[in-house]
Write a protein that holds these residues in place. Structure first.
Motif, PDB file in Angstrom:
ATOM      1  N   THR A   1       0.827  -1.204   0.000  1.00 38.86           N
ATOM      2  CA  THR A   1       0.000   0.000   0.000  1.00 38.86           C
ATOM      3  C   THR A   1       0.861   1.254   0.000  1.00 38.86           C
ATOM      4  O   THR A   1       0.472   2.281  -0.575  1.00 38.86           O
ATOM      5  CB  THR A   1      -0.959   0.029   1.204  1.00 38.86           C
ATOM      6  OG1 THR A   1      -0.230   0.234   2.419  1.00 38.86           O
ATOM      7  CG2 THR A   1      -1.771  -1.252   1.300  1.00 38.86           C
TER       8      THR A   1
ATOM      9  N   ARG B   1      -3.873   2.296  -5.568  1.00 38.85           N
ATOM     10  CA  ARG B   1      -2.967   1.441  -4.802  1.00 38.85           C
ATOM     11  C   ARG B   1      -3.565   0.040  -4.616  1.00 38.85           C
ATOM     12  O   ARG B   1      -4.759  -0.174  -4.801  1.00 38.85           O
ATOM     13  CB  ARG B   1      -2.684   2.039  -3.430  1.00 38.85           C
ATOM     14  CG  ARG B   1      -3.880   2.177  -2.520  1.00 38.85           C
ATOM     15  CD  ARG B   1      -3.527   2.220  -1.022  1.00 38.85           C
ATOM     16  NE  ARG B   1      -2.419   3.038  -0.660  1.00 38.85           N
ATOM     17  CZ  ARG B   1      -2.477   4.197   0.007  1.00 38.85           C
ATOM     18  NH1 ARG B   1      -3.662   4.682   0.350  1.00 38.85           N
ATOM     19  NH2 ARG B   1      -1.388   4.850   0.339  1.00 38.85           N
ATOM     20  N   ARG B   2      -2.712  -0.862  -4.228  1.00 38.76           N
ATOM     21  CA  ARG B   2      -3.178  -2.171  -3.797  1.00 38.76           C
ATOM     22  C   ARG B   2      -3.979  -2.017  -2.502  1.00 38.76           C
ATOM     23  O   ARG B   2      -3.675  -1.171  -1.668  1.00 38.76           O
ATOM     24  CB  ARG B   2      -1.996  -3.090  -3.500  1.00 38.76           C
ATOM     25  CG  ARG B   2      -1.067  -3.313  -4.650  1.00 38.76           C
ATOM     26  CD  ARG B   2      -1.339  -4.603  -5.393  1.00 38.76           C
ATOM     27  NE  ARG B   2      -0.222  -4.835  -6.298  1.00 38.76           N
ATOM     28  CZ  ARG B   2       0.863  -5.524  -5.969  1.00 38.76           C
ATOM     29  NH1 ARG B   2       0.967  -6.050  -4.772  1.00 38.76           N
ATOM     30  NH2 ARG B   2       1.825  -5.679  -6.847  1.00 38.76           N
ATOM     31  N   HIS B   3      -4.943  -2.882  -2.349  1.00 40.81           N
ATOM     32  CA  HIS B   3      -5.647  -2.981  -1.076  1.00 40.81           C
ATOM     33  C   HIS B   3      -4.882  -3.959  -0.188  1.00 40.81           C
ATOM     34  O   HIS B   3      -4.035  -4.726  -0.651  1.00 40.81           O
ATOM     35  CB  HIS B   3      -7.067  -3.479  -1.307  1.00 40.81           C
ATOM     36  CG  HIS B   3      -8.018  -3.256  -0.174  1.00 40.81           C
ATOM     37  ND1 HIS B   3      -7.643  -2.768   1.069  1.00 40.81           N
ATOM     38  CD2 HIS B   3      -9.363  -3.484  -0.072  1.00 40.81           C
ATOM     39  CE1 HIS B   3      -8.702  -2.691   1.852  1.00 40.81           C
ATOM     40  NE2 HIS B   3      -9.754  -3.119   1.193  1.00 40.81           N
TER      41      HIS B   3
ATOM     42  N   SER C   1       2.949   1.487  -3.460  1.00 42.89           N
ATOM     43  CA  SER C   1       2.113   1.911  -4.593  1.00 42.89           C
ATOM     44  C   SER C   1       2.336   3.367  -4.966  1.00 42.89           C
ATOM     45  O   SER C   1       2.075   3.775  -6.107  1.00 42.89           O
ATOM     46  CB  SER C   1       0.633   1.700  -4.258  1.00 42.89           C
ATOM     47  OG  SER C   1       0.313   0.333  -4.133  1.00 42.89           O
TER      48      SER C   1
ATOM     49  N   ALA D   1       0.408  -0.619   7.205  1.00 42.48           N
ATOM     50  CA  ALA D   1      -0.064  -0.139   5.910  1.00 42.48           C
ATOM     51  C   ALA D   1      -0.264   1.361   5.942  1.00 42.48           C
ATOM     52  O   ALA D   1      -0.180   2.000   6.993  1.00 42.48           O
ATOM     53  CB  ALA D   1      -1.387  -0.832   5.559  1.00 42.48           C
TER      54      ALA D   1
ATOM     55  N   TRP E   1      -8.235  -3.471  -5.216  1.00 41.40           N
ATOM     56  CA  TRP E   1      -7.475  -2.229  -5.311  1.00 41.40           C
ATOM     57  C   TRP E   1      -8.310  -1.087  -4.731  1.00 41.40           C
ATOM     58  O   TRP E   1      -9.537  -1.196  -4.625  1.00 41.40           O
ATOM     59  CB  TRP E   1      -7.129  -1.909  -6.769  1.00 41.40           C
ATOM     60  CG  TRP E   1      -6.117  -2.819  -7.358  1.00 41.40           C
ATOM     61  CD1 TRP E   1      -4.764  -2.589  -7.499  1.00 41.40           C
ATOM     62  CD2 TRP E   1      -6.344  -4.123  -7.921  1.00 41.40           C
ATOM     63  NE1 TRP E   1      -4.145  -3.664  -8.096  1.00 41.40           N
ATOM     64  CE2 TRP E   1      -5.088  -4.621  -8.362  1.00 41.40           C
ATOM     65  CE3 TRP E   1      -7.468  -4.925  -8.079  1.00 41.40           C
ATOM     66  CZ2 TRP E   1      -4.942  -5.868  -8.955  1.00 41.40           C
ATOM     67  CZ3 TRP E   1      -7.340  -6.175  -8.667  1.00 41.40           C
ATOM     68  CH2 TRP E   1      -6.080  -6.630  -9.106  1.00 41.40           C
TER      69      TRP E   1
ATOM     70  N   ALA F   1      -5.643   2.956   3.618  1.00 40.61           N
ATOM     71  CA  ALA F   1      -5.827   1.530   3.352  1.00 40.61           C
ATOM     72  C   ALA F   1      -6.166   0.783   4.634  1.00 40.61           C
ATOM     73  O   ALA F   1      -7.016  -0.120   4.639  1.00 40.61           O
ATOM     74  CB  ALA F   1      -4.564   0.957   2.714  1.00 40.61           C
TER      75      ALA F   1
END
Length: 502
Positions: free
Chosen positions: A174, A283-285, A177, A239, A291, A243
């Motif tokens: 996160t 971003r990634r989750h 990203s 994170a 996401w 997120a």
């Protein structure tokens, strides 16, 4: 007393340390104010050594109130770039997402990646100070070569806190990203060699990327003595704050959304495919296969903080600002506020954008100016909502609201009226800290992964704020929103010229 999970919410304006039961009940909380270092125009930094002292104080205060902390996790303001030497000490101040010094470096990076569109395709994000920490690294390499020569590890705020608590280094997807050195669309956990080459950064300087729920190590004996924690207590990688909040709120499927209001204001949309829009920060989750797309405005809560710090110090609480603003009617008697006090991210992406009150006259009162601030941030939120609807053909009917700004029903009512949707005020403003604590719980074995059904992420304790049925009020907001939309395009060139004086 039973064991608790500790969540450290390390923000731009405050450090919050919260102890939760495994069922998600808050048992203890401590908070310390944080001051950004803004010694030069367009710079926004954090004194990391001072920051660590504040974390120690808050952790110790909470540790003294609970029986035993079983695990620890982080939720950190992002991106906050941290440069460490071989002894894991910072070689300079941390660089906040509000920092806009690296504009020229951003242009050079974009060119080396084949242009801004190609960079977006490669990374999943636009080339900006908020999503390309690589540009700030290039700035340090060019302008502070003696400092860069001492850098052994490049990481983020969770890397620094993990180093201080556990003596180990890591960051997570996160955070990565927003580095410009990582492919958001893909599922791996490695820095991208091509992006590192384009930025001229050696891979061995980058801290490892680990899952947010993975234990980076245990509390060191030295940190235990400082904080009152037990040595060996598991510490999760942690994170980014938004997120972590999404994780705590149970945002675990596509077509769900929430807003978080702190210094910045962020509306977050959950996606099950990496179909991104350049207006948003992507971003990634924390949850695999998902996401997050963030419509992030830089100084939503920060605008109100600026009022009571720099303009009217006697209005030193949200309650006082609300009380005065409520004396002005919807539409603020024709006064509009542009909340671009540190440039702006979504949807403008202009580091030279600046704040303004428009529509002032001899009859304007302070109450109008303050109400205009509350309303202006809502018009900006509306712009982001419209863009999301255009991109994904979906509009939420209900918006969860968390963070310090979610305490204000007055503000939520303005947002509900301007956006035309229901807002839900949760019974906790500590969602990011809860998310951090739950990640620590996974690292400590309390939960079996981030999709464990026992995780307390189903929140039913909220109050509803429905849009007004007063058509006169709603029509006023529609007219003012149209004016708001027209102002930035009309003033952008002047804002750009004025930036040269700062």
């Amino acid at each position: 007393m039973s064991k608790v999970l500790l969540g450290i919410d390390a923000g731009t304006s405050a450090v919050k340390v919260c102890a939760f039961t495994p069922e998600g009940q808050l048992r203890a909380k401590a908070q310390r104010a944080v001051s950004l270092v803004t010694n030069q125009a367009r710079w926004a930094e954090l004194d990391l050594e001072r920051y660590w002292q504040l974390v120690i104080e808050a952790v110790k205060e909470v540790a003294d109130q609970v029986d035993e902390v079983s695990s620890i996790g982080f939720a950190t303001t992002c991106p906050t770039l941290v440069l460490l030497d071989k002894a894991l000490n910072p070689v300079r101040l941390g660089v906040s997402y509000l920092d806009n010094r690296a504009c020229e470096s951003l242009q050079g990076l974009a060119e080396r990646l084949g242009g801004e569109d190609a960079a977006f395709v490669t990374t999943g994000n636009r080339v900006s100070s908020s999503t390309f920490s690589a540009a700030t690294l290039n700035w340090v390499m060019e302008h502070e070569p003696e400092i860069w020569a001492r850098v052994r590890h490049v990481g983020f705020l969770n890397s620094f806190l993990a180093a201080r608590l556990a003596g180990e280094l890591a960051t997570d997807p996160t955070q990565a990203s927003y580095s410009g050195l990582f492919c958001v669309r893909e599922s791996g956990t490695n820095w991208d060699d091509g992006l590192l080459d384009a930025a001229g950064i050696s891979a061995d300087k980058m801290v490892p990327i680990r899952p947010p729920e993975e234990a980076v190590g245990g509390v060191s004996p030295a940190a235990a003595r400082l904080t009152g924690l037990y040595a060996g207590t598991p510490v999760a990688t942690g994170a980014a704050d938004t997120a972590a909040a999404a994780f705590a709120l149970g945002i675990n499927q596509a077509r769900t959304a929430f807003e978080s209001v702190g210094t910045s204001g962020v509306v977050t949309f959950c996606l099950d495919e990496p179909v991104f829009d350049k207006v948003f920060l992507n971003r990634r989750h924390i949850i695999p296969g998902l996401w997050l797309a963030h419509g992030a405005m830089s100084t939503v809560g920060g605008a109100l903080g600026w009022i009571h710090k720099e303009v009217w110090p006697e209005l030193n609480s949200l309650d006082k600002l609300e009380e005065l603003a409520s004396e002005s009617p919807p539409g603020a008697n024709g006064v509009v506020f542009l909340p671009y006090l540190a440039g702006e991210r979504s949807p403008l992406w202009d580091p030279n954008a600046s704040g303004a009150w428009i529509g002032l006259c001899l009859g304007s009162q302070r109450s109008d100016m303050i109400r205009a601030v509350f309303e202006g941030t809502a018009y900006g939120l509306l712009q982001n909502m419209r863009r999301a609807e255009q991109k994904w053909n979906w509009r939420p009917h209900r918006m969860l609201s968390v963070g310090g700004g979610a305490r204000s029903r007055f503000w939520l009512q303005i947002k509900a009226d301007i956006l035309g949707i229901e807002f839900s005020q949760l019974d906790t403003t500590d969602a990011a800290a809860l998310g951090a604590a739950l990640l620590g719980g996974v690292a400590g074995g309390v939960f079996n992964g981030v999709e464990d059904p026992r995780l307390p992420t189903d929140h039913s304790g909220f109050s509803e704020i429905l849009p007004s049925r007063d058509e006169r009020c709603l029509e006023t907001y529609r007219r003012m929103a149209k004016i708001y939309d027209e102002l930035y395009p009309a003033l952008a060139n002047s804002m750009d010229s004025l930036a040269g004086f700062k």
